[in-house]
Design an enzyme around this catalytic site. Structure first.
Site, PDB file in Angstrom:
ATOM      1  N   SER A 125       0.818  -1.218   0.000  1.00 27.54           N
ATOM      2  CA  SER A 125       0.000   0.000   0.000  1.00 27.54           C
ATOM      3  C   SER A 125       0.852   1.267   0.000  1.00 27.54           C
ATOM      4  O   SER A 125       1.941   1.300   0.585  1.00 27.54           O
ATOM      5  CB  SER A 125      -0.885  -0.011   1.257  1.00 27.54           C
ATOM      6  OG  SER A 125      -1.393   1.271   1.527  1.00 27.54           O
ATOM      7  N   GLU A 127       0.294   3.599   1.782  1.00 28.50           N
ATOM      8  CA  GLU A 127       0.419   4.012   3.192  1.00 28.50           C
ATOM      9  C   GLU A 127       1.809   3.676   3.736  1.00 28.50           C
ATOM     10  O   GLU A 127       2.200   4.199   4.775  1.00 28.50           O
ATOM     11  CB  GLU A 127      -0.665   3.340   4.040  1.00 28.50           C
ATOM     12  CG  GLU A 127      -2.034   3.933   3.856  1.00 28.50           C
ATOM     13  CD  GLU A 127      -2.146   5.357   4.427  1.00 28.50           C
ATOM     14  OE1 GLU A 127      -1.929   5.534   5.620  1.00 28.50           O
ATOM     15  OE2 GLU A 127      -2.446   6.279   3.646  1.00 28.50           O
ATOM     16  N   TYR A 149      -1.432   0.638  10.724  1.00 27.97           N
ATOM     17  CA  TYR A 149      -1.736  -0.004   9.437  1.00 27.97           C
ATOM     18  C   TYR A 149      -0.523   0.077   8.504  1.00 27.97           C
ATOM     19  O   TYR A 149      -0.109  -0.924   7.901  1.00 27.97           O
ATOM     20  CB  TYR A 149      -2.955   0.671   8.772  1.00 27.97           C
ATOM     21  CG  TYR A 149      -3.190   0.181   7.358  1.00 27.97           C
ATOM     22  CD1 TYR A 149      -3.882  -0.996   7.114  1.00 27.97           C
ATOM     23  CD2 TYR A 149      -2.677   0.888   6.261  1.00 27.97           C
ATOM     24  CE1 TYR A 149      -4.068  -1.462   5.816  1.00 27.97           C
ATOM     25  CE2 TYR A 149      -2.862   0.432   4.959  1.00 27.97           C
ATOM     26  CZ  TYR A 149      -3.563  -0.743   4.752  1.00 27.97           C
ATOM     27  OH  TYR A 149      -3.739  -1.202   3.463  1.00 27.97           O
TER      28      TYR A 149
HETATM   29  C1  LIG Z   1      -3.930   3.238   0.140  1.00 21.34           C
HETATM   30  C2  LIG Z   1      -4.802   3.192   1.380  1.00 21.34           C
HETATM   31  O1  LIG Z   1      -6.079   3.780   1.064  1.00 21.34           O
HETATM   32  C3  LIG Z   1      -7.035   3.770   2.122  1.00 21.34           C
HETATM   33  O2  LIG Z   1      -6.529   4.449   3.262  1.00 21.34           O
HETATM   34  P1  LIG Z   1      -6.755   5.998   3.564  1.00 21.34           P
HETATM   35  O3  LIG Z   1      -5.956   6.824   2.587  1.00 21.34           O
HETATM   36  O4  LIG Z   1      -6.477   6.214   4.991  1.00 21.34           O
HETATM   37  O5  LIG Z   1      -8.310   6.200   3.200  1.00 21.34           O
HETATM   38  P2  LIG Z   1      -9.472   7.050   3.861  1.00 21.34           P
HETATM   39  O6  LIG Z   1     -10.481   7.182   2.799  1.00 21.34           O
HETATM   40  O7  LIG Z   1      -9.913   6.468   5.141  1.00 21.34           O
HETATM   41  O8  LIG Z   1      -8.776   8.450   4.214  1.00 21.34           O
HETATM   42  C4  LIG Z   1      -8.216   9.308   3.237  1.00 21.34           C
HETATM   43  C5  LIG Z   1      -7.836  10.632   3.845  1.00 21.34           C
HETATM   44  O9  LIG Z   1      -9.029  11.366   4.147  1.00 21.34           O
HETATM   45  C6  LIG Z   1      -8.903  11.985   5.429  1.00 21.34           C
HETATM   46  N1  LIG Z   1     -10.243  12.222   5.993  1.00 21.34           N
HETATM   47  C7  LIG Z   1     -10.767  13.431   6.288  1.00 21.34           C
HETATM   48  N2  LIG Z   1     -12.010  13.291   6.782  1.00 21.34           N
HETATM   49  C8  LIG Z   1     -12.259  11.937   6.803  1.00 21.34           C
HETATM   50  C9  LIG Z   1     -13.404  11.188   7.209  1.00 21.34           C
HETATM   51  O10 LIG Z   1     -14.420  11.720   7.623  1.00 21.34           O
HETATM   52  N3  LIG Z   1     -13.306   9.838   7.077  1.00 21.34           N
HETATM   53  C10 LIG Z   1     -12.168   9.207   6.589  1.00 21.34           C
HETATM   54  N4  LIG Z   1     -12.144   7.843   6.465  1.00 21.34           N
HETATM   55  N5  LIG Z   1     -11.070   9.911   6.200  1.00 21.34           N
HETATM   56  C11 LIG Z   1     -11.140  11.268   6.303  1.00 21.34           C
HETATM   57  C12 LIG Z   1      -8.086  11.001   6.232  1.00 21.34           C
HETATM   58  O11 LIG Z   1      -7.501  11.631   7.363  1.00 21.34           O
HETATM   59  C13 LIG Z   1      -7.073  10.554   5.174  1.00 21.34           C
HETATM   60  O12 LIG Z   1      -5.991  11.487   5.140  1.00 21.34           O
HETATM   61  C14 LIG Z   1      -7.303   2.312   2.527  1.00 21.34           C
HETATM   62  O13 LIG Z   1      -7.810   1.595   1.444  1.00 21.34           O
HETATM   63  C15 LIG Z   1      -5.999   1.660   3.016  1.00 21.34           C
HETATM   64  O14 LIG Z   1      -6.258   0.287   3.259  1.00 21.34           O
HETATM   65  C16 LIG Z   1      -4.914   1.855   2.002  1.00 21.34           C
HETATM   66  O15 LIG Z   1      -4.048   0.988   1.822  1.00 21.34           O
END
Ligand SMILES: C[C@H]1O[C@H](OP(=O)(O)OP(=O)(O)OC[C@H]2O[C@@H](n3cnc4c(=O)[nH]c(N)nc43)[C@H](O)[C@@H]2O)[C@@H](O)[C@@H](O)C1=O
Length: 332
Positions: A125, A127, A149
């Site tokens: 990932s 990440e 993660y």
């Molecule tokens: C490549 C990677 O992709 C995914 O991980 P993620 O990027 O963390 O995805 P996300 O949609 O949870 O967050 C994206 C961004 O958005 C910001 N953010 C703001 N406000 C909210 C909010 O309200 N909810 C969430 N969830 N995020 C928020 C949050 O802080 C972050 O900066 C997984 O598939 C993972 O398994 C993976 O490998």
């Protein structure tokens, strides 16, 4: 004539597993989908009856080895993981245990059974880059994860590389940047936004609450990335490949594009910022360089950022308009 392969997908009921199962079945392969619960099994059976679903606890080496002895797959896509970055602080032990040790069990079982030519794909990932020293990120960029993660994915990624180098396992990794579709769970921000925008457009609610909207991500269309995963495992030698669009957008741009797709320009009036949604440490900005995959696999993403956002919002509108709130999206 294609050669029919026996292919195992772990995490078969997740976004990528579902899309992959459809594509592999359409290509004529025999697919076994591994899930973790009876609920997931029932869901997978109704979503794609052509996939043979099986519940397997990959937390023990014995169960994985028995499964492999019985099934003798040609290929394994190991997609199963605790995938929520946000939840990985409160669920840190489980995240590390699942993402690292379940992967290790697959690698050890393959090694013990001398199944080194069985092709193994690991879902690495973006990440893993976390706080990158340079942009865009390549396969050579130093890893600096920013969450339990991210740490778990770094460890699992290096295990896969080690088993390839130490035992000659045909083991590859896809370092995938964020990839989205209407199959995303609403715990991820893109689907949370597309669902909220659809409900606001239909007058069912009047606000959207987010955390840090200044972060930026390299967001792509999940079916394009699943095609890339297949190309990675079909490549004649095992290797590590980044899949990314090469364009990074802020979350603010994502939200604006989603609202604009339903004709709402003054969207910020619907937005509330909640600091409780801001992560202890976040990945502030990442963007991938997928030159290697483009050159060696002839892979490139087909769907643009704007089209991806619109497809997600359109599907959520369709669910509201048809009243079929429990219908799961299928790629055309
Ligand atoms: C490549 C990677 O992709 C995914 O991980 P993620 O990027 O963390 O995805 P996300 O949609 O949870 O967050 C994206 C961004 O958005 C910001 N953010 C703001 N406000 C909210 C909010 O309200 N909810 C969430 N969830 N995020 C928020 C949050 O802080 C972050 O900066 C997984 O598939 C993972 O398994 C993976 O490998």
């Amino acid at each position: 004539m294609i050669s029919v392969k026996k292919i195992v997908i772990t995490g078969a009921a997740g976004q990528d597993g579902l899309i992959l199962g459809l594509k592999l079945v359409a290509a004529g392969h025999k697919v076994v989908g591994i899930v973790r619960s009876a609920d997931q099994k029932a869901f997978l059976e109704s979503y794609n009856p052509a996939v043979k679903s099986e519940i397997l606890d990959s937390s023990t080496l014995t169960s994985v080895r028995e499964f492999l002895e019985k099934n003798q797959p040609d290929q394994i896509y190991h997609l199963s993981a605790k995938s929520s970055v946000a939840n990985s602080w409160s669920d840190s032990e489980n995240t590390l245990q699942t993402n690292i040790f379940h992967t290790l069990n697959w690698l050890n079982a393959l090694n013990e059974l001398k199944m080194h030519s069985t092709r193994f794909y690991h879902a690495s990932s973006s990440e893993m880059f976390g706080l990158p020293k340079s942009h865009p990120q390549t396969e050579e960029t130093l890893l600096h994860p920013r969450s339990p993660y991210g740490v778990s994915k770094v460890a699992a990624h290096h295990l896969v590389v080690n088993y390839r180098e130490s035992f000659g396992q045909f083991a590859s990794t896809g370092i995938l940047f964020n990839h989205e579709s209407p199959l995303r769970d609403i715990k991820f921000v893109t689907r949370k936004i597309s669902q909220a925008v659809a409900e606001i457009a239909r007058g069912k609610r009047d606000s959207l609450t987010l955390g840090n909207i200044e972060i930026s991500r390299d967001w792509g269309w999940a079916p394009d990335y699943v095609d890339g995963m297949i190309s990675i495992l079909e490549h004649d030698s095992p290797d590590d490949f980044i899949l990314a669009t090469g364009e990074s957008r802020t979350l603010k741009e994502f939200a604006a594009t989603a609202f604009q797709s339903v004709g709402i320009e003054d969207w910020e009036k619907y937005l509330t910022i909640d600091s409780a949604l801001v992560r202890p440490a976040d990945v502030i900005s990442v963007v991938g360089n997928s030159h290697k995959a483009r050159q060696m696999l002839k892979w490139s993403p087909a769907v643009s950022f704007e089209s991806m956002v619109k497809r997600m919002v359109d599907f959520d509108l369709e669910l509201i308009d048809t009243g079929e709130m429990n219908r799961s999206w299928k790629p055309e």
